[in-house]
Design a protein around this motif. Structure first.
Motif, short mmCIF file in Angstrom:
data_model
loop_
_atom_site.label_atom_id
_atom_site.label_comp_id
_atom_site.label_asym_id
_atom_site.label_seq_id
_atom_site.Cartn_x
_atom_site.Cartn_y
_atom_site.Cartn_z
N LEU A 136 0.93 -1.10 0.11
CA LEU A 136 -0.14 -0.15 0.15
C LEU A 136 0.87 1.28 -0.13
CD1 LEU A 136 -2.97 1.05 -0.18
CD2 LEU A 136 -2.96 0.79 2.33
N PRO A 137 1.97 1.24 0.95
CA PRO A 137 2.80 2.43 0.64
C PRO A 137 3.30 2.77 -0.83
CG PRO A 137 3.28 1.35 2.72
CD PRO A 137 2.42 0.38 2.06
N VAL A 138 3.79 1.68 -1.54
CA VAL A 138 4.16 1.81 -2.83
C VAL A 138 2.94 2.38 -3.67
CG1 VAL A 138 4.77 0.63 -4.88
CG2 VAL A 138 5.84 -0.08 -2.71
N LEU A 139 1.97 1.95 -3.68
CA LEU A 139 0.83 2.66 -4.33
C LEU A 139 0.52 3.97 -3.85
CD1 LEU A 139 0.14 -0.32 -5.01
CD2 LEU A 139 -2.24 -0.02 -4.99
N ARG A 140 0.81 4.51 -2.67
CA ARG A 140 0.44 5.65 -2.32
C ARG A 140 1.61 6.58 -2.81
NH1 ARG A 140 -0.18 3.79 3.43
NH2 ARG A 140 -2.48 3.59 3.91
N GLU A 141 2.72 6.04 -2.98
CA GLU A 141 4.00 6.94 -3.59
C GLU A 141 3.65 6.83 -5.21
OE1 GLU A 141 8.74 6.80 -4.02
OE2 GLU A 141 7.53 5.10 -3.55
N GLY A 142 3.21 5.79 -5.74
CA GLY A 142 2.97 5.83 -7.05
C GLY A 142 1.73 6.85 -7.55
N ALA A 143 0.71 6.68 -6.81
CA ALA A 143 -0.38 7.74 -7.06
C ALA A 143 -0.21 9.04 -7.14
CB ALA A 143 -1.55 7.27 -6.15
N GLY A 144 0.79 9.38 -6.17
CA GLY A 144 1.39 10.66 -5.89
C GLY A 144 2.03 11.14 -7.12
N LEU A 145 2.56 10.28 -7.67
CA LEU A 145 3.52 10.50 -9.15
C LEU A 145 2.86 10.43 -10.28
CD1 LEU A 145 6.66 8.29 -7.90
CD2 LEU A 145 6.42 10.97 -7.88
N GLY A 146 1.56 10.05 -10.18
CA GLY A 146 0.65 9.91 -11.46
C GLY A 146 0.93 8.73 -11.90
N ILE A 147 1.22 7.57 -11.53
CA ILE A 147 1.28 6.04 -11.78
C ILE A 147 0.01 5.66 -11.72
CG2 ILE A 147 2.33 3.94 -11.77
CD1 ILE A 147 4.89 5.31 -10.64
N ARG A 148 -0.86 5.24 -12.82
CA ARG A 148 -2.14 4.69 -12.79
C ARG A 148 -2.39 3.02 -12.95
NH1 ARG A 148 -2.99 8.32 -10.10
NH2 ARG A 148 -3.69 10.35 -10.88
N SER A 149 -1.20 2.54 -13.25
CA SER A 149 -1.46 0.94 -13.65
C SER A 149 -0.46 0.14 -12.89
CB SER A 149 -0.96 0.53 -15.27
OG SER A 149 -1.82 1.54 -15.85
N TYR A 150 -0.79 -0.93 -11.96
CA TYR A 150 0.03 -1.66 -11.18
C TYR A 150 -0.22 -3.09 -11.32
CZ TYR A 150 0.59 2.77 -8.79
OH TYR A 150 0.90 4.14 -8.45
N VAL A 151 0.57 -4.07 -11.32
CA VAL A 151 0.66 -5.49 -11.16
C VAL A 151 1.09 -5.72 -9.84
CG1 VAL A 151 1.28 -7.79 -12.11
CG2 VAL A 151 0.88 -5.87 -13.58
#
Length: 703
Positions: A84-99
């Motif tokens: 979840l912390p990785v998704l939080r960081e990524g969302a703040g950077l505008g990364i929308r897709s995750y596996v």
């Protein structure tokens, strides 16, 4: 809730990928990186590891925030609590897709489910697309994008088959089989827990994907049947067949088992009915999943079931003939002109028939099989042709040019044939490297592996049809049904019969009697002979309890029967309130008509031979509601006992239009009752010529 198609398209087609948690100590990380590089990924791959500067021989970055360029997809391999912390960081950077490859979520228990719920809630709030968790990733072979956490067989052929799996562990086996049989793949997705991206979302993507011509599914469950049905209908409208292997079966809820219908219908039967109505080809083996999808991807559905067969083997011809009958494929005799042309080119000792054995003379004349194929594909009574042939396994001892030329000329014959030609191998063996090379050089088509699996695939290709206008879908409701009384508990015959009659279902005439005099008067009014049954709401199977008397011919018998059936019911602690008097019907055919509720798919209609034969014969056909009279006629035709309805050995044939109309009225009633209904059963529905009547009924309401 479905993921927007644009978001799924971006998930499977990134330009830059970050492997978060990349490490030389992890086989998943090593495999994912190697798959991206060996697969020819045209974009940028970043490695993220806060504890080291070099991973897989490349520079690593401490975080997503430290990357020098934008990222479209984050492939997450960190410990469970760090996801979840990785998704939080990524969302703040505008990364929308995750596996999310990481496990430890809903599959592990209550704490894992809470963790997965938190992940899903965050992703939805921020508009993120997440595949997984607890999945291996995906292979977009068509676009050379392969963020996938397990080793891959090489070479992995690109082709028309899109694969969606609810089992990550099986993916490696299916990929190895595809490689061994030269079955080309467009996309393979390992779904994981389906926290956000679902099977339906991926099916929608494959419907729009120009590289995909057929969709293969391995399903443990269908989580959102209405969405699944919509996606499958989209696939059919696009001309893309769906082949599915669905595992797991269990009986329906015990509340429906009190009716005879519950003994006939299980979850797996409902899935069968749903797939049939939706046009989904169901298979029972992994080999058939891949082979059938490969065949449909190569040639598409067959135009009909009339098959011409060209082989170099008499034994193989007999095997094919046996399997054709089992698959519902016909092998019609060749037309006279076809037979004459074949006779002119075959040796004298050959027999001209379908299946055609050109004999072992092919060893002497290597062109014989191809020349026979030229003739058979022109036969006007044939829809498609099976050619029994194999790719070479090893190079010839001498000059390979003649062999290559022979395969090239056969490939050209197949390409220019006026009818589909399916090449089938005798046994299921691997395509060798040399055979693969010959196929690539000559354009030789897919060789379906083995007669057994090949005939199953041909049968499926001939039977495939678009979904019919029934089954689970969004629809409007008709007029509200008439319901007299509180819709609670279980309604036995008296109340159930009134419900049916009030809503247009033909019911045998009946009269309620609270005492002997009333019973005798009712019998006189209805006309002898009559039947007397106890009215006891708690007594479900009256015949077993001795609470029914048949063929009563005078008032004395009716009075005695009234006393006896009430006593029998009360001996079973049933609160008997009186008796039901009906005319005694004889002859005709007894049917069972039942509606049960499947927890996933909703209401399902079962029709079959009824009366005392229900559980003994288990002869039934199933359809999901809504369903019309035409579909019910098709269902009646599927019964093993269908000939009984048509009239056999001098018996009166049933008017199947009238029968289907009566059953359609039951289906409309059940659909109109909607969420209130748990189960409804008529056993028997008596059919005699044009007369159709419900003799006994049972309704179970939902709590």
């Amino acid at each position: 809730m479905s993921i927007p198609r644009r978001a799924v398209r971006e998930l499977f087609n990134p330009r830059a990928i970050a492997l978060v948690g990349a490490t030389d100590k992890s086989g998943w990380s090593v495999s994912t990186y190697e798959n991206l590089r060996a697969g020819g990924f045209p974009g940028t791959v970043y490695l993220v590891n806060p504890r080291t500067e070099v991973v897989h021989g490349e520079r690593a970055y401490p975080s997503l925030s430290a990357l020098p360029g934008p990222v479209d997809l984050a492939f997450v391999m960190v410990p469970t609590t760090a996801v979840l912390p990785v998704l939080r960081e990524g969302a703040g950077l505008g990364i929308r897709s995750y596996v999310v490859l990481t496990a430890g979520f809903g599959e592990t228990g209550e704490e894992g489910r809470r963790r997965e719920d938190d992940l899903a809630a965050f992703a939805r709030r921020h508009g993120l697309t997440v595949l997984g968790p607890n999945g291996n990733g995906y292979l977009n072979v068509a676009a050379n994008v392969m963020p996938y956490g397990l080793p891959l067989p090489a070479p992995l052929p690109a082709g028309p088959v899109g694969i969606v799996l609810q089992s990550g562990a099986l993916a490696s086996s299916l990929l190895a089989f595809a490689q061994a049989r030269a079955i080309g793949i467009s996309l393979l997705t390992s779904m994981g827990n389906e926290t956000l991206v679902s099977v339906t979302d991926v099916v929608d993507y494959l419907v729009d994907d120009p590289a995909t011509r057929v969709i293969a599914l391995f399903l443990e469950s269908v989580r959102r049947p209405a969405d699944f049905a919509r996606a499958v209908r989209r696939a059919a409208a696009a001309g893309k067949p769906v082949v599915a292997m669905k595992i797991g079966s269990s009986p329906l809820a015990s509340s429906t088992a009190r009716a005879h219908t519950g003994a006939l219908v299980g979850d797996d039967d409902v899935v069968d009915a749903a797939f049939r109505q939706l046009g989904v080809v169901r298979v029972r083996a992994l080999e058939d999943l891949m082979i059938t999808a490969g065949l449909l991807g190569e040639i598409g559905p067959l135009p009909g079931s009339r098959l011409g067969v060209v082989t170099p083997s008499g034994g193989a011809s007999e095997i094919i003939a046996d399997r054709a009958e089992a698959e519902g494929l016909s092998l019609p005799p060749f037309a006279p002109t076809t037979a004459a042309r074949l006779k002119a080119i075959l040796p004298d000792f050959a027999t001209v028939q379908n299946p055609l054995d050109v004999t072992g003379y092919v060893v002497v004349d290597r062109t014989l099989l191809g020349r026979a194929l030229d003739v058979v594909v022109q036969d006007p009574g044939i829809d498609a042709v099976l050619l029994l042939s194999e790719l070479p396994r090893v190079p010839p001892a001498g000059d390979p040019a003649p062999m290559t030329a022979l395969f090239g000329s056969t490939a050209e014959r197949i390409r220019t044939s006026p009818r589909p030609v399916v090449v089938v191998g005798t046994m299921l063996t691997d395509v060798t490297d040399y055979g693969r090379t010959v196929a690539q050089r000559t354009g030789f088509p897919l060789v379906v592996g083995g007669i057994e699996h090949g005939m199953s695939a041909l049968g499926a290709a001939a039977r495939w049809s678009p979904p019919r206008a029934c089954g689970p879908r969004v629809r409007g409701r008709g007029p509200a049904p008439v319901v007299s009384g509180a819709a609670t508990g279980v309604w036995t015959e008296h109340q159930a019969a009134r419900l049916l009659a009030d809503n247009g279902v033909p019911v045998v005439p009946s009269a309620f009697a609270s005492d002997e005099d009333g019973a005798a008067a009712a019998a006189e009014s209805l006309g002898y002979p009559v039947v007397v049954k106890a009215v006891a709401p708690g007594l479900l199977h009256k015949s077993d309890a001795g609470a029914v008397r048949l063929h009563l011919i005078n008032a004395g018998e009716v009075r005695r029967a009234h006393r006896e059936v009430l006593a029998a019911a009360r001996a079973r602690d049933a609160a008997a309130t009186g008796t039901l008097i009906q005319p005694h019907r004889t002859g005709g055919v007894e049917l069972l008509v039942g509606v049960v509720r499947d927890p996933a798919w909703g209401l399902a209609l079962a029709v079959g031979l009824g009366g005392i034969w229900v559980e003994a014969l288990r002869d039934s056909a199933l359809r999901l509601l809504p369903v019309d009279a035409a579909e019910i006629r098709r269902a009646l035709g599927e019964l093993r006992g269908a000939d009984v309805l048509r009239g056999t050995r001098g018996t009166e044939p049933a008017d199947l239009d009238v029968v289907a109309g009566a059953i359609a009225a039951v289906a409309r009633l059940a659909e109109g009752l909607g969420d209130r209904l748990e189960a409804l059963e008529i056993n028997p529905l008596l059919v005699r010529g044009t007369r159709v009547e419900a003799l006994d009924a049972l309704v179970t309401w939902r709590p």
